[in-house]
Write a protein that holds these residues in place. Structure first.
Motif, PDB file in Angstrom:
ATOM      1  N   PHE A 295      -9.571 -32.926  -0.079  1.00  0.00           N
ATOM      2  CA  PHE A 295     -10.892 -32.572   0.526  1.00  0.00           C
ATOM      3  C   PHE A 295     -11.222 -33.219   1.879  1.00  0.00           C
ATOM      4  CE2 PHE A 295     -15.053 -34.222   1.414  1.00  0.00           C
ATOM      5  CZ  PHE A 295     -15.845 -33.146   0.801  1.00  0.00           C
TER       6      PHE A 295
ATOM      7  N   LYS B 174      -9.351 -30.940   4.625  1.00  0.00           N
ATOM      8  CA  LYS B 174     -10.540 -29.438   5.057  1.00  0.00           C
ATOM      9  C   LYS B 174     -11.611 -29.920   5.399  1.00  0.00           C
ATOM     10  CE  LYS B 174      -8.460 -26.820   1.415  1.00  0.00           C
ATOM     11  NZ  LYS B 174      -6.982 -27.523   1.086  1.00  0.00           N
ATOM     12  N   ALA B 175     -12.206 -31.277   5.179  1.00  0.00           N
ATOM     13  CA  ALA B 175     -13.480 -31.590   5.726  1.00  0.00           C
ATOM     14  C   ALA B 175     -13.528 -32.169   6.966  1.00  0.00           C
ATOM     15  CB  ALA B 175     -14.295 -32.215   4.643  1.00  0.00           C
TER      16      ALA B 175
ATOM     17  N   LEU C 259     -16.947 -26.685   0.044  1.00  0.00           N
ATOM     18  CA  LEU C 259     -16.104 -27.690  -0.465  1.00  0.00           C
ATOM     19  C   LEU C 259     -16.393 -28.532  -1.700  1.00  0.00           C
ATOM     20  CD1 LEU C 259     -14.258 -28.933   2.849  1.00  0.00           C
ATOM     21  CD2 LEU C 259     -13.129 -27.645   0.946  1.00  0.00           C
TER      22      LEU C 259
ATOM     23  N   TYR D 121     -14.943 -28.605  -5.269  1.00  0.00           N
ATOM     24  CA  TYR D 121     -13.416 -28.666  -5.589  1.00  0.00           C
ATOM     25  C   TYR D 121     -12.643 -29.763  -5.463  1.00  0.00           C
ATOM     26  CZ  TYR D 121     -14.311 -23.633  -4.663  1.00  0.00           C
ATOM     27  OH  TYR D 121     -14.917 -22.262  -4.725  1.00  0.00           O
TER      28      TYR D 121
ATOM     29  N   PHE E 198      -8.574 -26.427  -6.134  1.00  0.00           N
ATOM     30  CA  PHE E 198      -8.518 -26.232  -4.959  1.00  0.00           C
ATOM     31  C   PHE E 198      -7.811 -24.774  -4.608  1.00  0.00           C
ATOM     32  CE2 PHE E 198      -9.576 -30.550  -3.221  1.00  0.00           C
ATOM     33  CZ  PHE E 198     -10.520 -30.088  -2.183  1.00  0.00           C
TER      34      PHE E 198
ATOM     35  N   TYR F 173     -10.151 -22.106  -4.057  1.00  0.00           N
ATOM     36  CA  TYR F 173     -11.357 -22.445  -2.946  1.00  0.00           C
ATOM     37  C   TYR F 173     -10.898 -21.126  -1.955  1.00  0.00           C
ATOM     38  CZ  TYR F 173     -12.528 -24.073   1.696  1.00  0.00           C
ATOM     39  OH  TYR F 173     -12.793 -23.973   2.927  1.00  0.00           O
TER      40      TYR F 173
END
Length: 533
Positions: A329, A332-333, A381, A384, A469, A472
């Motif tokens: 997480f 990706k964030a 997100l 996930y 994910f 995703y």
């Protein structure tokens, strides 16, 4: 190439066998760039099927080849774009391969040379970067051949090969350096932050590259600066200008020398320290000690203020812990959080240039709305998690309604992820523009909260952290999130219009408060039948 590998004491046949298995397994992996069009039922290598997207990106590099004969400028930008795509792909898709330790238990007990295992890993990455590079630059290089001739093509191909090798080796050596000082859970977290930092450095570095040149009366000029030595795409462009234009100034010679010496030195260092690098990867298997949960009283008081019910507070704490501990997480964030800090300043200086005295009287503070672009990304997100199989807890827990789940999770996102960079930006903007923009910043914050509610209403509903994910990249929400980013621009336009009229800012402030209160009250009344199973 068999003889070349054997010179370095690599068992060529065994390396091929290992590569065969790795490439077969890759057919079952979905790459980051494939985005929304991949499906689990598709057969074949998904990375190969995603290369059309890189071909499309490569088309944007073609106009650079028509900027006269100033090779230092056009090829610096060309190699800069190429490096951007290569490094982002390296970070998102291939760092996990470089740091993979899962095959050690299978291969190391066997009578296999360790250098052969390392060579297979490196060739695995280079093969795919080769595919990616071919997809990116084949069409631009054909255009370059027609436009500038065969010598241009040969030099460009050699430079692209060196850039690929340099990126892979530089990444490996960087991770090796980190592995020397950290271990266990702290190391995994640090590697995560390093990957995020590299993403930001790529973006900032490309901006520095663009600002290294000035265009005066359609003539491109460059004034050498010491910091340009660290922008390595310029090294490779300089050797092309040196050979094609016979540019023999001192900095051309320096950059051209760096384009050969530094990559070759990096490759030699990697070969020398490769065994130590593989041994250091064992640290990734160590488990760190868990930290105690000490909470300050003021945090508990704020939590009770923000979350009025006990259920909402429970899901706030749960979501905060998930966002803090989920590495996938964060990977990706967090880069988008970093971009939300950098992008406003890039646009401010891009608009004003050197006219810093006009800053306080301009409306460029509205560039802070670029910080809102992170909201659709992270909202997307939310459903996930790597630990998605623990979702059964939602069914077994005595949960009557879903509202506290969604509101608690979104409040956790706002407090833990959105507010820190926004407050940092607000502090800097107040210093740059003065105290007069504080009401404007409050409006932006209220619009951000409203934007969160709108994103929640438009995106598909799913209970937070309950999906893999792997899904995703298989949903269509990414396209919706992309268009939601334009809605942030609508907020910025309305805000700008409000500043034109007397007392318009304060009228808009009152309307923003009213709309936020109404939308927040009704948005989260979702029943179980409306969430994605």
């Amino acid at each position: 190439m068999k003889k070349v590998f054997e010179i370095f004491d690599i068992d060529y046949e065994v390396m091929r066998a290992i590569l065969k298995v790795k490439l077969t397994m890759d057919g079952r992996r979905t790459p980051t760039m494939l985005a929304q069009n991949s499906q689990k039922k598709d057969k074949g290598n998904q990375f190969i099927k995603s290369l059309w997207l890189y071909v499309l990106f490569g088309l944007f590099m073609i106009p650079l080849l028509f900027i006269g004969e100033h090779y230092l400028f056009q090829m610096s930008m060309f190699f800069g774009m190429f490096t951007f795509f290569i490094m982002t792909s390296m970070i998102s898709d291939f760092s996990s391969v470089l740091l993979d330790i899962r095959d050690r238990n299978i291969l190391y007990p066997k009578p296999i040379n360790r250098r052969t295992v390392s060579a297979a890993k490196m060739m695995h990455i280079i093969i795919y970067l080769g595919y990616l590079s071919i997809a990116l630059v084949t069409i631009p290089l054909i255009v370059g051949l027609i436009r500038h001739g065969i010598l241009f093509l040969l030099l460009a191909v050699i430079n692209l090969i060196f850039i690929n090798l340099f990126v892979v080796v530089l990444t490996a050596l960087f991770y090796f350096l980190i592995l020397q000082f950290f271990d266990g859970e702290k190391l995994k977290d640090l590697i995560n932050y390093v990957q995020i930092g590299l993403s930001l450095m790529i973006m900032v570095g490309y901006q520095l590259l663009a600002r290294s040149f000035e265009i005066i009366n359609l003539t491109i000029t460059i004034e050498p600066q010491w910091w340009q030595v660290f922008i390595f795409p310029m090294w490779f462009a300089a050797n092309m200008d040196l050979l094609l234009n016979q540019s023999t100034e001192g900095f051309y010679l320096l950059f051209a020398a760096l384009s050969i010496i530094v990559p070759c030195t990096a490759i030699i260092l990697y070969l020398k320290f490769n065994d130590m690098f593989e041994h250091s990867l064992q640290k990734l298997t160590y488990q760190g000690k868990s930290k105690g949960m000490k909470k300050a009283k003021w945090r508990k008081w704020l939590l009770q203020l923000f979350c009025r019910t006990q259920e909402e507070r429970a899901f706030y704490r749960f979501a905060s812990a998930m966002m803090k501990n989920e590495r996938d997480f964060k990977l990706k964030a967090y880069p988008s959080l970093g971009f939300s800090i950098v992008i406003p300043f890039i646009f401010i200086f891009g608009v004003l240039g050197d006219n810093g005295e006009d800053l306080a009287n301009s409306h460029t503070y509205l560039t802070i709305y670029f910080s809102l672009l992170v909201i659709p990304t992270i909202m997307l997100l939310m459903p996930y998690s790597v630990k998605y199989k623990g979702a059964w807890i939602y069914r077994t827990a005595p949960i009557i309604e879903l509202k506290p789940i969604f509101s608690g999770t979104i409040k956790a996102f706002l407090v833990k992820l959105f507010l820190p960079p926004f407050l940092l930006l607000s502090l800097v903007f107040t210093f740059l523009y003065g105290l007069k923009i504080i009401p404007e910043l409050i409006i932006v914050l209220l619009n951000a909260f409203t934007f969160v509610v709108i994103c929640f209403a438009i995106l598909k509903k799913a209970i937070p952290f309950t999906e893999s994910f792997d899904q995703y990249t298989q949903t269509g929400n990414g396209i919706i999130a992309f268009f939601l980013m334009f809605l942030a621009g609508v907020f910025a336009i309305l805000h700008y219009v409000s500043t034109i009229y007397p007392y318009g800012t304060y009228i808009y402030l009152g309307l923003a408060v009213l709309y936020l209160m109404v939308s927040w009250k009704v948005a989260f009344n979702i029943g179980w039948e409306k969430v994605i199973e």
